[in-house]
Design an enzyme around this catalytic site. Structure first.
Site, PDB file in Angstrom:
ATOM      1  N   HIS A 101       0.691  -1.141   0.098  1.00 36.09           N
ATOM      2  CA  HIS A 101       0.124  -0.087   0.056  1.00 36.09           C
ATOM      3  C   HIS A 101       0.866   1.156   0.087  1.00 36.09           C
ATOM      4  O   HIS A 101       1.994   1.107   0.777  1.00 36.09           O
ATOM      5  CB  HIS A 101      -0.765  -0.130   1.150  1.00 36.09           C
ATOM      6  CG  HIS A 101      -1.623  -0.896   1.691  1.00 36.09           C
ATOM      7  ND1 HIS A 101      -1.214  -2.137   2.148  1.00 36.09           N
ATOM      8  CD2 HIS A 101      -2.927  -1.073   1.433  1.00 36.09           C
ATOM      9  CE1 HIS A 101      -2.067  -2.942   2.537  1.00 36.09           C
ATOM     10  NE2 HIS A 101      -3.303  -2.438   1.938  1.00 36.09           N
ATOM     11  N   ASP A 104       2.380   1.884   3.298  1.00 35.90           N
ATOM     12  CA  ASP A 104       3.157   1.035   4.232  1.00 35.90           C
ATOM     13  C   ASP A 104       4.626   1.623   3.598  1.00 35.90           C
ATOM     14  O   ASP A 104       5.721   1.170   4.491  1.00 35.90           O
ATOM     15  CB  ASP A 104       3.318  -0.398   3.401  1.00 35.90           C
ATOM     16  CG  ASP A 104       2.041  -0.936   3.424  1.00 35.90           C
ATOM     17  OD1 ASP A 104       1.144  -0.741   4.274  1.00 35.90           O
ATOM     18  OD2 ASP A 104       1.381  -1.827   2.543  1.00 35.90           O
ATOM     19  N   GLU A 232     -10.831  -6.949  -4.054  1.00 34.08           N
ATOM     20  CA  GLU A 232     -10.846  -7.911  -3.101  1.00 34.08           C
ATOM     21  C   GLU A 232     -11.848  -8.144  -2.240  1.00 34.08           C
ATOM     22  O   GLU A 232     -12.065  -7.348  -1.574  1.00 34.08           O
ATOM     23  CB  GLU A 232      -9.353  -7.884  -2.350  1.00 34.08           C
ATOM     24  CG  GLU A 232      -9.185  -8.757  -1.128  1.00 34.08           C
ATOM     25  CD  GLU A 232      -7.842  -8.482  -0.609  1.00 34.08           C
ATOM     26  OE1 GLU A 232      -6.863  -7.839  -1.106  1.00 34.08           O
ATOM     27  OE2 GLU A 232      -7.674  -8.787   0.556  1.00 34.08           O
ATOM     28  N   HIS A 271     -10.923 -14.096   3.907  1.00 33.25           N
ATOM     29  CA  HIS A 271     -12.291 -13.420   3.465  1.00 33.25           C
ATOM     30  C   HIS A 271     -13.613 -14.287   2.900  1.00 33.25           C
ATOM     31  O   HIS A 271     -14.458 -14.005   3.200  1.00 33.25           O
ATOM     32  CB  HIS A 271     -12.098 -12.643   2.534  1.00 33.25           C
ATOM     33  CG  HIS A 271     -11.038 -11.327   2.883  1.00 33.25           C
ATOM     34  ND1 HIS A 271     -10.420 -10.172   2.037  1.00 33.25           N
ATOM     35  CD2 HIS A 271     -10.389 -11.087   3.938  1.00 33.25           C
ATOM     36  CE1 HIS A 271      -9.812  -9.655   2.704  1.00 33.25           C
ATOM     37  NE2 HIS A 271      -9.583 -10.016   3.908  1.00 33.25           N
ATOM     38  N   ASP A 296      -4.882 -13.857  -2.208  1.00 34.01           N
ATOM     39  CA  ASP A 296      -4.094 -13.329  -0.740  1.00 34.01           C
ATOM     40  C   ASP A 296      -4.210 -14.664  -0.026  1.00 34.01           C
ATOM     41  O   ASP A 296      -5.121 -15.160   0.510  1.00 34.01           O
ATOM     42  CB  ASP A 296      -5.028 -12.384  -0.028  1.00 34.01           C
ATOM     43  CG  ASP A 296      -4.255 -11.003  -0.639  1.00 34.01           C
ATOM     44  OD1 ASP A 296      -3.645 -10.957  -1.374  1.00 34.01           O
ATOM     45  OD2 ASP A 296      -4.726  -9.662  -0.130  1.00 34.01           O
ATOM     46  N   ASP A 307     -10.759 -11.701  10.658  1.00 30.50           N
ATOM     47  CA  ASP A 307      -9.657 -11.880   9.849  1.00 30.50           C
ATOM     48  C   ASP A 307      -8.147 -11.803  10.497  1.00 30.50           C
ATOM     49  O   ASP A 307      -7.611 -10.959  10.694  1.00 30.50           O
ATOM     50  CB  ASP A 307      -9.758 -10.489   8.859  1.00 30.50           C
ATOM     51  CG  ASP A 307      -8.839 -10.689   7.761  1.00 30.50           C
ATOM     52  OD1 ASP A 307      -8.800 -11.863   7.158  1.00 30.50           O
ATOM     53  OD2 ASP A 307      -8.646  -9.571   7.016  1.00 30.50           O
ATOM     54  N   ASP A 309      -5.615 -13.458   9.445  1.00 32.55           N
ATOM     55  CA  ASP A 309      -4.606 -13.553   8.555  1.00 32.55           C
ATOM     56  C   ASP A 309      -3.401 -14.332   9.044  1.00 32.55           C
ATOM     57  O   ASP A 309      -2.395 -14.108   9.123  1.00 32.55           O
ATOM     58  CB  ASP A 309      -4.065 -11.849   8.554  1.00 32.55           C
ATOM     59  CG  ASP A 309      -4.918 -11.117   7.829  1.00 32.55           C
ATOM     60  OD1 ASP A 309      -5.655 -11.599   6.961  1.00 32.55           O
ATOM     61  OD2 ASP A 309      -4.911  -9.941   8.300  1.00 32.55           O
ATOM     62  N   ASP A 339      -0.766 -12.484   2.492  1.00 31.54           N
ATOM     63  CA  ASP A 339      -1.546 -11.546   3.226  1.00 31.54           C
ATOM     64  C   ASP A 339      -1.633 -12.229   4.743  1.00 31.54           C
ATOM     65  O   ASP A 339      -2.834 -12.325   5.100  1.00 31.54           O
ATOM     66  CB  ASP A 339      -2.563 -10.993   2.697  1.00 31.54           C
ATOM     67  CG  ASP A 339      -3.420  -9.585   3.424  1.00 31.54           C
ATOM     68  OD1 ASP A 339      -2.829  -9.313   4.524  1.00 31.54           O
ATOM     69  OD2 ASP A 339      -4.308  -9.128   2.820  1.00 31.54           O
TER      70      ASP A 339
HETATM   71  C1  XLS Z   1      -7.728  -6.709   4.785  1.00 30.73           C
HETATM   72  C2  XLS Z   1      -7.243  -6.780   3.331  1.00 30.73           C
HETATM   73  C3  XLS Z   1      -5.813  -5.988   3.030  1.00 30.73           C
HETATM   74  C4  XLS Z   1      -5.769  -6.073   1.328  1.00 30.73           C
HETATM   75  C5  XLS Z   1      -5.023  -4.914   0.779  1.00 30.73           C
HETATM   76  O1  XLS Z   1      -8.355  -7.509   5.192  1.00 30.73           O
HETATM   77  O2  XLS Z   1      -6.952  -8.220   3.219  1.00 30.73           O
HETATM   78  O3  XLS Z   1      -4.858  -6.543   3.524  1.00 30.73           O
HETATM   79  O4  XLS Z   1      -5.261  -7.217   1.038  1.00 30.73           O
HETATM   80  O5  XLS Z   1      -5.535  -3.750   1.149  1.00 30.73           O
HETATM   81 NI    NI Z   2      -5.927  -9.223   1.312  1.00 25.11          NI
HETATM   82 NI    NI Z   3      -7.876  -9.712   4.949  1.00 22.69          NI
END
Ligand code: XLS
Ligand code: NI
Ligand code: NI
Length: 440
Positions: A101, A104, A232, A271, A296, A307, A309, A339
């Site tokens: 991003h 970032d 996304e 997601h 991702d 989420d 991750d 991700d």
């Molecule tokens: C958040 C998203 C984010 C996107 C990029 O849940 O996964 O990380 O991949 O903005």
């Molecule tokens: Ni993502």
């Molecule tokens: Ni995410």
């Protein structure tokens, strides 16, 4: 330049019996699977934000991880150190792609002009490193969700000034993506959704999001962006209800606003589960619509339901994923972007590398298994056979859209008897998958 991750050696493939934590057990980059080296199937990417920015803080506590890399956070020196750390990590793991991003890669300044100048400066450096280390940008994006100005959304905001600010950020992020040869540009609708319909004009908001995307496509194509735009999808979090709920919803949106030629879908495993789907379901919906763009790669925790991750380790899931990717003909511009972040208590640099090794090995295993399932052929043959009654002349007419309701009714009246269809044999198929995946 001095080494940052001094305790971590270059990670190599050592095979299944290795006990070296800094070795791949399954990911053998050059191994040929179905005619292509593993690394070309998998196209692993490092996510700048989780890898180089995430410090382990959560709603209840402050950072547990040191990502200063020897510089003071919030300075340009730190931004440079993050680049050095990122490229060292990618080199040591043999990762060829990354994603970022705008927010970032540099600390935000007081003025847009100064922030943009910093972005120019750091991308000069990133570009130089990319050429030297042979790395590519899988996709870039604009962070349109962290700043308080985006609390009501970016494309879906009620404020025209905020909307224009978002447009400016997208414009700049697109320029940077083009500058460093990015293959994709992502719209994750971070706060594009609503909390309450009593204060929301849903139609208005969705139209504005579409307009923003249309402007991005027009500008991107004008400045030479030939890659894919991606939506996304995410069902919820941070908003209670997000407009890009899942793949099907996002495709309907793209088609409705004529954006489907320029966009594909970037599917995140975690997601998918937030939307109440399996990861495989989302991949299949995208694939059958010709919209499977990028992934991702992470994993959620069904007991937690947000989420989380996590780095992926569930090999059934990675197998199903790679099966879908292989059946769809593989990635074109897309790849597998981790991700994913280490857990808050896994707070060392060593944990970071081991997490990537876990994720990469899990997807390597997924690829090996998926190829084995396809080459074995029993699953595909079963599915084909299952619909074979449609091979009849009438069946073909139905599939070609040439049949009428009257004609089918007439056929049905004449048919001797209609029998119950054959068994779906789900348990048998699962046992075939187990047999192929888990060699005893
Ligand atoms: C958040 C998203 C984010 C996107 C990029 O849940 O996964 O990380 O991949 O903005
Ligand atoms: Ni993502
Ligand atoms: Ni995410």
């Amino acid at each position: 330049m001095s080494e940052i991750f001094k305790n971590v050696p270059k990670v190599r493939y050592e095979g299944q019996n290795s006990t070296n934590p800094y070795a791949f057990k399954f990911y053998d980059a050059e191994r040929i699977i179905m005619g292509k080296p593993m690394k070309e199937h998998l196209r692993f990417a490092m996510a700048w934000w989780h890898t180089l920015c995430f410090t382990g803080s959560d709603m209840f506590g402050s950072p547990t991880m040191d990502k200063s890399f020897g510089a003071e956070c919030g300075t340009m020196e730190h931004a440079y150190k993050k680049v050095d750390a990122g490229f060292e990590l990618m080199d040591k793991l043999g990762i060829e792609y990354f994603c970022f991003h705008d927010a970032d890669i540099v600390p935000q300044a007081d003025t847009i002009a100064e922030t943009n100048r910093r972005l120019d400066e750091i991308t000069d450096y990133i570009k130089e490193k990319m050429e030297k280390h042979n790395k590519k940008l899988l996709w870039g994006t604009a962070n349109l969700f962290s700043s308080p100005i985006y609390m009501n959304g970016a494309g879906s905001t009620n404020s025209v000034d905020v909307y224009c600010r978002a447009a400016g950020q997208i414009k700049k992020a697109l320029e940077l993506t083009v500058k460093i040869g990015g293959l994709g540009f992502v719209f994750w609708g971070g706060r594009e959704g609503y909390e309450s319909l009593w204060n929301t004009d849903m139609k208005f908001e969705q139209e504005n999001i579409a307009s923003l995307m249309r402007m991005a496509v027009d500008y991107g194509r004008r400045i030479g962006f030939r890659g894919d735009f991606y939506i996304e999808p995410k069902a919820k979090e941070p908003m209670k209800h997000q407009y890009d709920f899942d793949v099907a919803t996002s495709i309907a949106f793209l088609r409705r606003y004529g954006l489907d030629k320029d966009f594909k879908i970037n599917i995140e495993a975690n997601h998918a589960t937030l939307a109440g789907h399996t990861f495989q379901h989302e991949l299949r919906v995208a694939a059958i619509n010709g919209m499977l763009g990028s992934i991702d790669a992470n994993q959620g925790d069904l007991l937690l339901g947000w989420d989380t991750d996590e780095f992926p380790y569930n090999v059934y899931e990675t197998t199903a994923c790679m099966y879908e990717v292989l059946k769809a003909g593989g990635f074109k511009n897309g790849g597998l972007n981790f991700d994913a972040k280490t857990r808050r208590p896994s707070n060392t640099y060593e944990d970071l590398f081991i997490s990537f090794i876990l994720g990469m090995d899990s997807f390597a295993l997924g690829l090996i298994n998926a190829a084995r399932i396809i080459e074995d052929g029993r699953i595909d043959a079963f599915v084909k056979e299952r619909y074979s009654s449609f091979e009849s002349e009438l069946g073909r007419k139905i599939r070609e859209g040439k049949a009428t309701l009257e004609e089918l009714a007439e056929y049905s009246e004449k048919a001797v008897s209609v029998t119950v269809p054959d068994s779906g044999r789900q348990e048998y198929l699962l046992s075939v998958i187990n047999q192929l995946m888990l060699k005893g």
